[in-house]
Design a protein around this motif. Sequence first.
Motif, mmCIF file in Angstrom:
data_model
loop_
_atom_site.group_PDB
_atom_site.id
_atom_site.type_symbol
_atom_site.label_atom_id
_atom_site.label_comp_id
_atom_site.label_asym_id
_atom_site.label_seq_id
_atom_site.Cartn_x
_atom_site.Cartn_y
_atom_site.Cartn_z
ATOM 1 N N ASN A 126 1.022 -1.187 -0.007
ATOM 2 C CA ASN A 126 -0.050 -0.108 -0.085
ATOM 3 C C ASN A 126 0.741 1.306 0.145
ATOM 4 N N TYR B 236 0.527 5.618 -0.435
ATOM 5 C CA TYR B 236 -0.547 6.745 -0.393
ATOM 6 C C TYR B 236 0.327 7.982 -0.566
ATOM 7 N N TYR C 250 -0.435 12.038 0.106
ATOM 8 C CA TYR C 250 -1.061 13.074 0.695
ATOM 9 C C TYR C 250 -0.364 14.377 0.537
ATOM 10 N N PHE D 89 -5.411 13.692 1.692
ATOM 11 C CA PHE D 89 -5.233 12.565 0.912
ATOM 12 C C PHE D 89 -5.336 12.908 -0.512
ATOM 13 N N ASP E 163 -7.755 4.120 -5.133
ATOM 14 C CA ASP E 163 -8.503 5.216 -4.953
ATOM 15 C C ASP E 163 -7.701 6.547 -5.336
ATOM 16 N N SER F 214 -9.755 9.447 -5.508
ATOM 17 C CA SER F 214 -10.704 10.571 -5.436
ATOM 18 C C SER F 214 -10.081 11.844 -4.750
ATOM 19 N N SER G 148 1.955 1.188 3.792
ATOM 20 C CA SER G 148 1.701 0.170 5.077
ATOM 21 C C SER G 148 1.691 -1.123 4.221
ATOM 22 N N THR H 24 -3.573 -4.736 5.973
ATOM 23 C CA THR H 24 -4.758 -4.021 5.866
ATOM 24 C C THR H 24 -5.617 -4.367 6.977
ATOM 25 N N ARG I 124 -13.248 3.051 11.607
ATOM 26 C CA ARG I 124 -12.234 1.869 11.501
ATOM 27 C C ARG I 124 -11.256 2.026 12.476
ATOM 28 N N ARG J 263 -9.650 3.340 2.903
ATOM 29 C CA ARG J 263 -8.326 3.299 3.315
ATOM 30 C C ARG J 263 -7.624 4.375 3.782
#
Lengths: 115, 110
Positions: free
Chosen positions: A31, A33, A35, A45, A56, A58, A95, A98, B31, B96
Amino acid sequence: EAGVTQFPSHSVIEKGQTVTLRCDPISGHDNLYWYRRVMGKEIKFLLHFVKESKQDESGMPNNRFLAERTGGTYSTLKVQPAELEDSGVYFCASSGSTGPNYGYTFGSGTRLTVV
Amino acid sequence: EDQVTQSPEALRLQEGESSSLNCSYTVSGLRGLFWYRQDPGKGPEFLFTLYSAGEEKEKERLKATLTKKESFLHITAPKPEDSATYLCAVQANSARQLTFGSGTQLTVLP
């Protein structure tokens, strides 16, 4: 264990130019990401990769931003053409799980200044 | 839309003066709630994850607690090296990514 590495640490470019930011995640982390934090605002994000696939996107502000992750390893974030409002600090995080009890590991960020 | 609000924006303490930072949140199914520490010029450094109301976690002088609407980061007998920006973030069940608050800038004076 090496951490998340980002470069360059700083970049100053003129409006209309292109800039490419790079992120090397922790080895084995699927994973990844992106930001960013613009002046005076909270960290927001942008997008999430699982291996080489965009899971994702978005949070990507517009089509001037293009992210890739070749072979599920490092990732690049290209801004073309850059605008003044793109200035800020861009963080990458990775990361490896999950499930619960994991924490994202962040890089030190790339400070982008568009003049 | 998920939201995180942190207070105060800035806090100055004398060394040894205990206090608490607040993180209020709204999320469509929690979460996890995360606390990070950020030093100038560095990325956020992971401190804790809390998953359910009533949960508590401790690390050295820091203790994080969670209710259904907010989380507190208690700092006991802080030292100057605890000076940093403390960030709170939430992760919804459906996503996530993390939604961050604006942070609390803590300064501990010797």
